[in-house]
Structures are given as C-alpha cells and as structure tokens.
Design an enzyme around this catalytic site. Structure first.
Site, PDB file in Angstrom:
ATOM      1  N   LYS A 127      44.218  41.941  38.021  1.00 36.11           N
ATOM      2  CA  LYS A 127      44.635  40.620  38.477  1.00 36.11           C
ATOM      3  C   LYS A 127      44.212  39.592  37.412  1.00 36.11           C
ATOM      4  O   LYS A 127      43.234  39.864  36.692  1.00 36.11           O
ATOM      5  CB  LYS A 127      44.068  40.311  39.864  1.00 36.11           C
ATOM      6  CG  LYS A 127      42.544  40.082  39.947  1.00 36.11           C
ATOM      7  CD  LYS A 127      42.209  38.632  39.930  1.00 36.11           C
ATOM      8  CE  LYS A 127      40.775  38.340  39.690  1.00 36.11           C
ATOM      9  NZ  LYS A 127      40.385  37.072  39.222  1.00 36.11           N
TER      10      LYS A 127
ATOM     11  N   ASP B 221      41.868  32.182  41.112  1.00 35.75           N
ATOM     12  CA  ASP B 221      40.916  33.147  40.553  1.00 35.75           C
ATOM     13  C   ASP B 221      40.426  34.135  41.611  1.00 35.75           C
ATOM     14  O   ASP B 221      40.348  35.325  41.344  1.00 35.75           O
ATOM     15  CB  ASP B 221      39.724  32.382  39.951  1.00 35.75           C
ATOM     16  CG  ASP B 221      38.784  33.285  39.158  1.00 35.75           C
ATOM     17  OD1 ASP B 221      39.273  34.249  38.545  1.00 35.75           O
ATOM     18  OD2 ASP B 221      37.560  33.018  39.162  1.00 35.75           O
TER      19      ASP B 221
ATOM     20  N   LYS C  12      24.464  33.594  45.056  1.00 36.86           N
ATOM     21  CA  LYS C  12      25.604  34.487  44.836  1.00 36.86           C
ATOM     22  C   LYS C  12      25.665  35.404  46.051  1.00 36.86           C
ATOM     23  O   LYS C  12      24.783  36.244  46.263  1.00 36.86           O
ATOM     24  CB  LYS C  12      25.417  35.316  43.563  1.00 36.86           C
ATOM     25  CG  LYS C  12      26.500  36.391  43.417  1.00 36.86           C
ATOM     26  CD  LYS C  12      26.841  36.680  41.981  1.00 36.86           C
ATOM     27  CE  LYS C  12      27.849  37.831  41.866  1.00 36.86           C
ATOM     28  NZ  LYS C  12      29.235  37.432  41.968  1.00 36.86           N
TER      29      LYS C  12
ATOM     30  N   ASP D 161      48.382  45.535  16.494  1.00 31.79           N
ATOM     31  CA  ASP D 161      48.753  44.316  17.200  1.00 31.79           C
ATOM     32  C   ASP D 161      49.668  44.693  18.366  1.00 31.79           C
ATOM     33  O   ASP D 161      50.747  45.252  18.150  1.00 31.79           O
ATOM     34  CB  ASP D 161      49.469  43.408  16.180  1.00 31.79           C
ATOM     35  CG  ASP D 161      50.048  42.169  16.823  1.00 31.79           C
ATOM     36  OD1 ASP D 161      49.958  42.025  18.062  1.00 31.79           O
ATOM     37  OD2 ASP D 161      50.608  41.345  16.077  1.00 31.79           O
ATOM     38  N   VAL D 162      49.257  44.367  19.595  1.00 33.69           N
ATOM     39  CA  VAL D 162      50.019  44.834  20.763  1.00 33.69           C
ATOM     40  C   VAL D 162      51.397  44.174  20.879  1.00 33.69           C
ATOM     41  O   VAL D 162      52.226  44.604  21.672  1.00 33.69           O
ATOM     42  CB  VAL D 162      49.256  44.621  22.100  1.00 33.69           C
ATOM     43  CG1 VAL D 162      48.008  45.459  22.138  1.00 33.69           C
ATOM     44  CG2 VAL D 162      48.970  43.154  22.351  1.00 33.69           C
TER      45      VAL D 162
ATOM     46  N   HIS E 279      39.365  44.238  41.866  1.00 40.44           N
ATOM     47  CA  HIS E 279      38.113  45.020  41.962  1.00 40.44           C
ATOM     48  C   HIS E 279      37.441  44.883  43.331  1.00 40.44           C
ATOM     49  O   HIS E 279      36.643  45.726  43.722  1.00 40.44           O
ATOM     50  CB  HIS E 279      37.161  44.718  40.798  1.00 40.44           C
ATOM     51  CG  HIS E 279      36.372  43.448  40.938  1.00 40.44           C
ATOM     52  ND1 HIS E 279      36.881  42.205  40.661  1.00 40.44           N
ATOM     53  CD2 HIS E 279      35.095  43.236  41.327  1.00 40.44           C
ATOM     54  CE1 HIS E 279      35.954  41.286  40.871  1.00 40.44           C
ATOM     55  NE2 HIS E 279      34.851  41.885  41.279  1.00 40.44           N
TER      56      HIS E 279
ATOM     57  N   LYS F 131      31.973  28.041  42.632  1.00 36.98           N
ATOM     58  CA  LYS F 131      30.979  28.300  41.580  1.00 36.98           C
ATOM     59  C   LYS F 131      29.967  27.164  41.597  1.00 36.98           C
ATOM     60  O   LYS F 131      30.250  26.064  42.088  1.00 36.98           O
ATOM     61  CB  LYS F 131      31.673  28.371  40.228  1.00 36.98           C
ATOM     62  CG  LYS F 131      32.651  29.554  40.136  1.00 36.98           C
ATOM     63  CD  LYS F 131      32.868  29.999  38.713  1.00 36.98           C
ATOM     64  CE  LYS F 131      33.915  31.095  38.641  1.00 36.98           C
ATOM     65  NZ  LYS F 131      33.334  32.438  38.626  1.00 36.98           N
TER      66      LYS F 131
ATOM     67  N   HIS G 260      41.193  38.296  45.829  1.00 34.96           N
ATOM     68  CA  HIS G 260      40.042  38.932  46.489  1.00 34.96           C
ATOM     69  C   HIS G 260      39.931  38.555  47.978  1.00 34.96           C
ATOM     70  O   HIS G 260      39.830  39.415  48.843  1.00 34.96           O
ATOM     71  CB  HIS G 260      38.723  38.534  45.821  1.00 34.96           C
ATOM     72  CG  HIS G 260      38.653  38.844  44.355  1.00 34.96           C
ATOM     73  ND1 HIS G 260      39.297  39.901  43.775  1.00 34.96           N
ATOM     74  CD2 HIS G 260      37.986  38.230  43.345  1.00 34.96           C
ATOM     75  CE1 HIS G 260      39.040  39.922  42.474  1.00 34.96           C
ATOM     76  NE2 HIS G 260      38.245  38.922  42.191  1.00 34.96           N
TER      77      HIS G 260
HETATM   78  C1  BG6 Z   1      36.553  37.750  39.171  1.00 37.97           C
HETATM   79  C2  BG6 Z   1      36.709  36.290  38.860  1.00 37.97           C
HETATM   80  O1  BG6 Z   1      37.770  38.285  39.595  1.00 37.97           O
HETATM   81  O2  BG6 Z   1      35.576  37.911  40.197  1.00 37.97           O
HETATM   82  C3  BG6 Z   1      35.388  35.670  38.469  1.00 37.97           C
HETATM   83  O3  BG6 Z   1      37.640  36.120  37.787  1.00 37.97           O
HETATM   84  C4  BG6 Z   1      34.337  35.952  39.513  1.00 37.97           C
HETATM   85  O4  BG6 Z   1      35.504  34.269  38.257  1.00 37.97           O
HETATM   86  C5  BG6 Z   1      34.295  37.458  39.839  1.00 37.97           C
HETATM   87  O5  BG6 Z   1      33.086  35.526  38.997  1.00 37.97           O
HETATM   88  C6  BG6 Z   1      33.331  37.724  40.969  1.00 37.97           C
HETATM   89  O6  BG6 Z   1      33.229  39.102  41.190  1.00 37.97           O
HETATM   90  P1  BG6 Z   1      31.966  39.712  41.940  1.00 37.97           P
HETATM   91  O7  BG6 Z   1      32.266  41.170  42.015  1.00 37.97           O
HETATM   92  O8  BG6 Z   1      30.762  39.392  41.067  1.00 37.97           O
HETATM   93  O9  BG6 Z   1      31.875  39.044  43.269  1.00 37.97           O
END
Ligand code: BG6
Length: 468
Positions: free
Chosen positions: A142, A229, A325, A89-90, A172, A320, A234
């Site tokens: 994040k 988010d 996409k 358990d952390v 990312h 969303k 990002h």
């Molecule tokens: C994440 C979000 O950081 O990035 C998500 O929490 C989102 O909600 C995702 O779907 C999108 O990442 P990518 O690389 O698919 O554009």
C-alpha cells in the site's frame, strides 16, 4: 493439491532491495523464514545502486543488526547463499531484458515491488513486455493509488497484464497476529459472538496512535496525510474484520467476501463528521511545505448500515506526535439498567472489550465490581504469554505470498470500496486544527464524541521497573 496458479514461487525477485522497507523489514523477515526452514528458493534483488553481491550481503547483515536480530551464522550463511543482485533502472526496458536472460522463461517468480507506487504499473508493464509474467505473482505495498480515480487506474493497468489471483495487495496490518486472531476470537467464542452486535454494543472506538512524528519522511508524508496513510487501508481493514459476519468457508474469497460486504454497507464519509489535525512544528520538517495543510491526525465518525450494526457509532482516530504508540479496538457495551438494590445505582463505566494490536498484543474485558465503591476490574490476556511469540507481519505475508495464500491480503474490490468511503474527505477536507505534540490531538476530536462516552485512555502494557 494446489493448482499451478497457487503453486509456490520458485524465485523471489525483490525490486528495491536497497531501500528502506528492505532494510527495516524484508531482510529480517527473510532471515526468520530461513531460520524456520520455510525458504526454498533463490532471491534476486533488483535496484538502481551499483553494488557487488558481497555488498548486498553486508547490507543484509547490517539490516539484521539494526533490527536487533540475534544472528545464527549457519542460518545467515544459508540466506546469503540464496542472494543474487541485478542492478539497473526500473524505467529502462534494458533491465527487463537482462532480467529475462538471468531468470529464463521456466520460472514461477514472485515479484515483490518495494518501490514508490507511481512505479508499480510501469514495472509490471515492462515485465509483461518481456514475457516475464506468465507464471508469476506480483506483490505491491500500500498505498494502492492516491484516491478513488487513481486507485481504479492502477487496478486497470495491473489487470491489463495480470489476472486478479496473480496480484497480492500487501497491507502489513493484515499480517499482525491480533488482527488475524480477530476471526477466531470472535467466532470460536460464544461469549464474544453473542455480544458482537447492536443489541449489546453501544459504540466502537479504534485508535491508532503514534508518539513519533513525521521526522525524516516529510516528502512522502506531506503528499499523503493520515487519512491516506493509515485510515483508508489499515484502520478500515481492521474495522472490516471487527464487523464482518462469519466466512462461510476456509478460502481467501470466503473471508474477503465478508469483509467486502462490510465496506459495501458503509456510507461515504461526511467531512462534517471528521476532524483533521496537524501538530505544531510539522511544517518545519524537511521537505514539508511551509503552508502545508496535510493532516497528521484524523478522527472521524462512521457507521455500517446493516442488520448487525445499524445505529452503532464507529469512531476512528489516528495520529502522529501523540502521547503513546498504541493501536487498539474498543467495543463499549450498553450500560446496564439502574440497580434498585444499591444507593449509587449505576457503575460509572460500561463494560468494554479491548483488543490491543500493539504494543504487546492482547485482549481485555473490563467489568464493574463493587468494593467500597464502583471499581473497574479487568480480565486480561497477553497473547505473547498465552499464545507465544508471534510471527512478525512481514514474515507472515512474505511467506503467504511465496506459497500463493491470498487470505491475508487486501482484495481489489475492497480497496476500491475503501477509496469510495474516504473520497468525500479528500474532496472537501475539513479545516486543519492544530495540536501540541504529546497530546491526544485537537480539542475538537474530543468534542465529537458524546460527553458520557468519550475517547478512552488506551489500554497500555504495564511498564517494567526499568522502563519507568
Ligand atoms: C505505515 C505508515 O503503513 O504504518 C506509517 O506508512 C506508520 O506512517 C506505520 O508509521 C505504522 O505501522 P505499525 O505497524 O508500527 O503500527
């Protein structure tokens, strides 16, 4: 020679190795690093599940299968040979005593926290208590906080036990190949460098559209919303790379200094210049409040008050349940003057430069030609064709974290600035407006742009016959 602070880790400890991020991203990144012979340390997974090592290895294989990875058995065996597992358990100090016994005091570990953000500080404080941080680095995903105040609090709790260069803030998007390329494309090409300012650019549009909805992430998402988010992190990180001046040297701080200058030149956002949308049906999702006013779409207008960009409107939108996409950055250049030698004097569209971040990363220059009538023509580059298959973001970032390369991580001063920038929208959210799934968000998001320079249909990859 790197000093000790930048030396490679000799142990990777992943907190939350049985979680979603590990399943979707981490195992694949580790497998690909192993395949490229870039892994050279043991990996210790930590999680709450009681699991044998064999079961963890099975999970690793399943994660690769689910990701569609073609498994080379020799590579997989090498990866499996590195894995070890510690269950606990952390929030219990006993776990950290067991960890100390397991890894000893002579290591340079990288702790990768794939855990809910509320646990970042407690985990790091427990590691400190057991004396496990001396030669360590800690990577956290994040979101770094929930607003300006909690962001500052997280920072001060981490900094109470870690030096700044021991902390890696993972976003990312900063590991995506076209985002990394921005720096090179902009400054290694005079043709672009000369256009990249208010003299040539009339507006910047950044779109991050997702066709999927919130689906099974209701509990996480309802407390967060689109602004926290993906915009605070990002999109603002991408904007900083689009707008910054050239770094003065090769170091991570040289780059991060220039990004920080962009944020410092941005005013806090104005709620009146922000449209918040929610797709119809969102409140039916499991764990979403029935009367939720969380936004699944946001569009906003901002600016950068510096010499390069003053007066250029910058529009960001993310949502969303949209038609596609796709994530792209689009620079719209000023229109040319009327051409006296032609009856229909002006092209309908201004020139545009588009960087597509996903899918199928690439760059497009849109020009006007005159056949029978004005026609847009495109000079396109697909990065996969021209630069080869890119390294995946998590593969890139995990490796960078292991070797202590800070270049593609967010820096804490920038994170604080981005919270400052979005904070007015968190304090005074504009009223939620509804939209149907499969549309480009609420009407008001279209209306916020001038009629002669609205949102553009994003540049999509050509569908192959089998995708039609
Ligand atoms: C994440 C979000 O950081 O990035 C998500 O929490 C989102 O909600 C995702 O779907 C999108 O990442 P990518 O690389 O698919 O554009």
């Amino acid at each position: 020679m790197a000093d000790d602070g930048n030396a490679s880790a000799d142990l990777l400890v992943i907190f939350g190795i049985t979680g979603d991020l590990a399943h979707k991203m981490t195992f694949r990144a580790l497998y690909r690093l192993e395949r490229r012979e870039l892994l050279d340390c043991p990996i210790l997974g930590v999680a709450g599940d009681e699991l044998s090592l064999d079961k963890l290895v099975e999970r690793a294989r399943k994660a690769l299968d689910d990701a569609g990875e073609d498994i080379d058995e020799d590579v997989f065996e090498r990866l499996a040979g590195r894995l070890d597992y510690l269950h606990g358990d952390v929030t219990d100090s006993q776990l950290y005593r067991s960890l100390a016994e397991r890894i000893g005091s002579d290591r340079r570990p990288l702790y990768y926290l794939e855990m809910p953000p509320a646990l970042f500080a407690p985990i790091v404080e427990n590691l400190a208590e057991e004396g496990l941080l001396q030669r360590a680095r800690v990577a956290v995903e994040k979101p770094f906080g929930h607003d300006l105040e909690s962001g500052r609090e997280l920072k001060s709790r981490l900094r109470a036990v870690l030096a700044e260069d021991q902390i890696l803030l993972v976003d990312h998007y900063l590991g995506k190949q076209p985002v990394i390329e921005l720096e090179f494309l902009r400054f290694a090409n005079r043709s672009l460098a000369r256009l990249w300012d208010r003299d040539s650019v009339a507006a910047i549009h950044i779109t991050m559209a997702e066709d999927l909805g919130v689906e099974e992430r209701g509990e996480f998402y309802d407390a967060v919303g689109a602004l926290r988010d993906v915009v605070q992190n990002h999109l603002l990180q991408v904007l900083a790379l689009v707008a910054m001046d050239p770094p003065v040297g090769p170091g991570a701080d040289d780059l991060n200094d220039k990004k920080a200058e962009v944020f410092r030149a941005m005013p806090a956002l104005d709620p009146e210049q922000c449209v918040r949308g929610q797709y119809r049906g969102y409140t039916e999702i499991k764990d979403v409040a029935k009367d939720s006013t969380t936004e699944t779409f946001v569009a906003l207008c901002t600016e950068i008050d510096n010499w390069r960009w003053a007066g250029v409107p910058i529009y960001l939108r993310a949502g969303k349940g949209l038609p596609e996409k796709v994530t792209e950055v689009r620079l719209l250049l000023h229109r040319v003057p009327a051409l006296a030698f032609l009856p229909d004097r002006r092209p309908a569209e201004p020139n545009q430069i588009v960087l597509r971040i996903n899918p199928d990363p690439g760059m497009r220059l849109q020009l006007s030609a005159h056949g029978d009538t004005w026609t847009d023509i495109h000079l396109d580059s697909s990065f996969v064709e021209d630069l080869g298959e890119p390294v995946k973001p998590y593969e890139h970032l995990l490796h960078a974290a292991l070797i202590g390369d800070h270049q593609h991580f967010a820096r804490e001063d920038s994170v604080e600035e981005t919270w400052r920038i979005v904070q007015p929208l968190l304090d005074n959210p504009s009223e939620i407006q509804y939209y149907d799934r499969g549309t480009w968000g609420p009407e008001a998001a279209q209306a916020m742009l001038p009629s002669d320079c609205g949102w553009h249909q994003p540049w999509m990859p050509r569908k192959t016959d089998s995708e039609h």
